[in-house]
Design a protein around this motif. Structure first.
Motif, PDB file in Angstrom:
ATOM      1  N   ASP A 183       5.508 -26.112 -46.604  1.00  0.00           N
ATOM      2  CA  ASP A 183       4.184 -26.394 -46.019  1.00  0.00           C
ATOM      3  C   ASP A 183       3.987 -25.646 -44.699  1.00  0.00           C
ATOM      4  O   ASP A 183       2.859 -25.272 -44.359  1.00  0.00           O
ATOM      5  N   VAL A 184       5.085 -25.453 -43.956  1.00  0.00           N
ATOM      6  CA  VAL A 184       4.985 -24.706 -42.685  1.00  0.00           C
ATOM      7  C   VAL A 184       4.514 -23.287 -42.963  1.00  0.00           C
ATOM      8  O   VAL A 184       3.654 -22.745 -42.261  1.00  0.00           O
ATOM      9  N   ILE A 185       5.052 -22.690 -44.018  1.00  0.00           N
ATOM     10  CA  ILE A 185       4.676 -21.311 -44.362  1.00  0.00           C
ATOM     11  C   ILE A 185       3.230 -21.283 -44.846  1.00  0.00           C
ATOM     12  O   ILE A 185       2.466 -20.378 -44.503  1.00  0.00           O
ATOM     13  N   ALA A 186       2.857 -22.293 -45.657  1.00  0.00           N
ATOM     14  CA  ALA A 186       1.473 -22.341 -46.161  1.00  0.00           C
ATOM     15  C   ALA A 186       0.491 -22.385 -44.990  1.00  0.00           C
ATOM     16  O   ALA A 186      -0.562 -21.754 -45.034  1.00  0.00           O
ATOM     17  N   ALA A 187       0.832 -23.133 -43.938  1.00  0.00           N
ATOM     18  CA  ALA A 187      -0.047 -23.212 -42.764  1.00  0.00           C
ATOM     19  C   ALA A 187      -0.093 -21.857 -42.048  1.00  0.00           C
ATOM     20  O   ALA A 187      -1.151 -21.425 -41.587  1.00  0.00           O
ATOM     21  N   GLU A 228       8.149 -12.928 -37.275  1.00  0.00           N
ATOM     22  CA  GLU A 228       8.418 -13.131 -35.852  1.00  0.00           C
ATOM     23  C   GLU A 228       7.718 -14.411 -35.350  1.00  0.00           C
ATOM     24  O   GLU A 228       8.284 -15.174 -34.569  1.00  0.00           O
ATOM     25  N   ASP A 229       6.493 -14.665 -35.824  1.00  0.00           N
ATOM     26  CA  ASP A 229       5.790 -15.916 -35.469  1.00  0.00           C
ATOM     27  C   ASP A 229       6.633 -17.117 -35.890  1.00  0.00           C
ATOM     28  O   ASP A 229       6.740 -18.105 -35.163  1.00  0.00           O
ATOM     29  N   LEU A 230       7.212 -17.037 -37.092  1.00  0.00           N
ATOM     30  CA  LEU A 230       7.999 -18.161 -37.612  1.00  0.00           C
ATOM     31  C   LEU A 230       9.253 -18.374 -36.780  1.00  0.00           C
ATOM     32  O   LEU A 230       9.634 -19.507 -36.493  1.00  0.00           O
TER      33      LEU A 230
END
Ligand code: FAD
Length: 244
Positions: free
Chosen positions: A199-203, A212-214
């Motif tokens: 879900d974190v990636i989906a957002a 890099e944001d992740l």
């Protein structure tokens, strides 16, 4: 599944079902209960007869307000196609989470309001016994089909701090676009708490997030929930290295 003691036979069609058995070209499998998992197709026959345009897999074509091609007709759910927010391509995503959101959008517009459906990310989660599986965005094959050049980062770590007794293996696979490092897809498989990590990636997709944001994302940490570097971020660090 094989590790769980389940017998898996692929590439072997079921040619008949009789009382107490499923028949295949190689023999007979005894069965008390038979569950058919045959995939999903849109039930769009009526819509086609009424002159509505259909697209991928014959799903009803809708715009972002869920309006079909004929004025005064809206469509939502398994019968219609959606836009994939990563590939920008039309897809048929037959999931309850999509159907509910599209139904809300259609309802608001039908009743005179204004609302749009942002598209789907291909997010899906499931569980087989204790094994959780989640995916979002594009798989390697889908990303290649859509014309992306990308790196693939795969790491295996633990669901929670490794020294806790409940720590279970978790494997994260991340796809990031060459060049800017935009995240294209993620698959997570592992113990409790693994699947919903996607879900974190989906957002992040909605914000055009990069590997890099992740890496820099301020995710919650305490030993019962993850390691200091969340498994997603360990994979993202590896992706950043591969992109360099
Ligand atoms: C076993 C199973 C498990 C699932 N698990 C999940 C899950 O965990 N997560 C998830 O996101 N999704 C899941 N799904 C998918 C989810 O259930 C569907 O995507 C969702 O129900 C689609 O909603 P819908 O309203 O578009 O269609 P439906 O729920 O199929 O509703 C369509 C309705 O229209 C009716 N209908 C059809 N033709 C006509 C007609 N001519 N006239 C009048 N009525 C008609 C049908 O009888 C039905 O009631 C699962 C599906 C199945 C089958």
């Amino acid at each position: 599944m094989r590790d769980m003691g389940i017998t898996v036979q692929t590439g072997e069609p079921a040619v008949a079902i009789s009382e107490g058995a499923v028949h295949t070209p190689t023999g007979e499998i005894p069965a008390d209960l038979v569950v058919l998992g045959l995939g999903v197709l849109p039930n769009s026959g009526l819509a086609k007869e009424a002159g509505l345009a259909t697209g991928t897999r014959d799903a009803i074509v809708v715009d972002r307000q869920q309006r079909a091609s004929v004025p005064g007709v809206w469509a939502a759910g398994d019968c219609c196609q959606s836009m994939h927010i990563v590939s920008g391509r039309p897809v048929h995503e037959a999931l309850g989470t999509v159907a509910n959101k599209q139904g809300r959008v259609a309802g608001i517009n039908i009743s005179g309001g204004y609302c749009t459906f942002p598209g789907v990310a291909g997010t899906a989660v499931t569980r087989i016994c204790d094994l959780e599986i989640g995916r979002t965005g594009l798989s390697e094959r889908e990303a290649a089909d859509a014309g992306f050049a990308f790196v693939v980062s795969t790491v295996t770590t633990t669901t929670v701090a490794g020294y806790l007794p409940e720590a279970a293996p978790v494997t994260v696979k991340l796809l990031a676009e060459k060049g800017g490092g935009r995240l294209l897809g993620a698959q997570v498989i592992g113990g409790r708490g693994a699947a919903k990590r996607v879900d974190v990636i989906a957002a992040l997709f909605l914000a055009g997030g990069t590997a890099e944001d992740l890496v820099g994302l301020d995710l919650g940490y305490a030993p019962p929930f993850s390691s200091v570097w969340d498994p997603l971020q360990i994979a993202a660090r590896q992706a950043v290295t591969l992109l360099a």
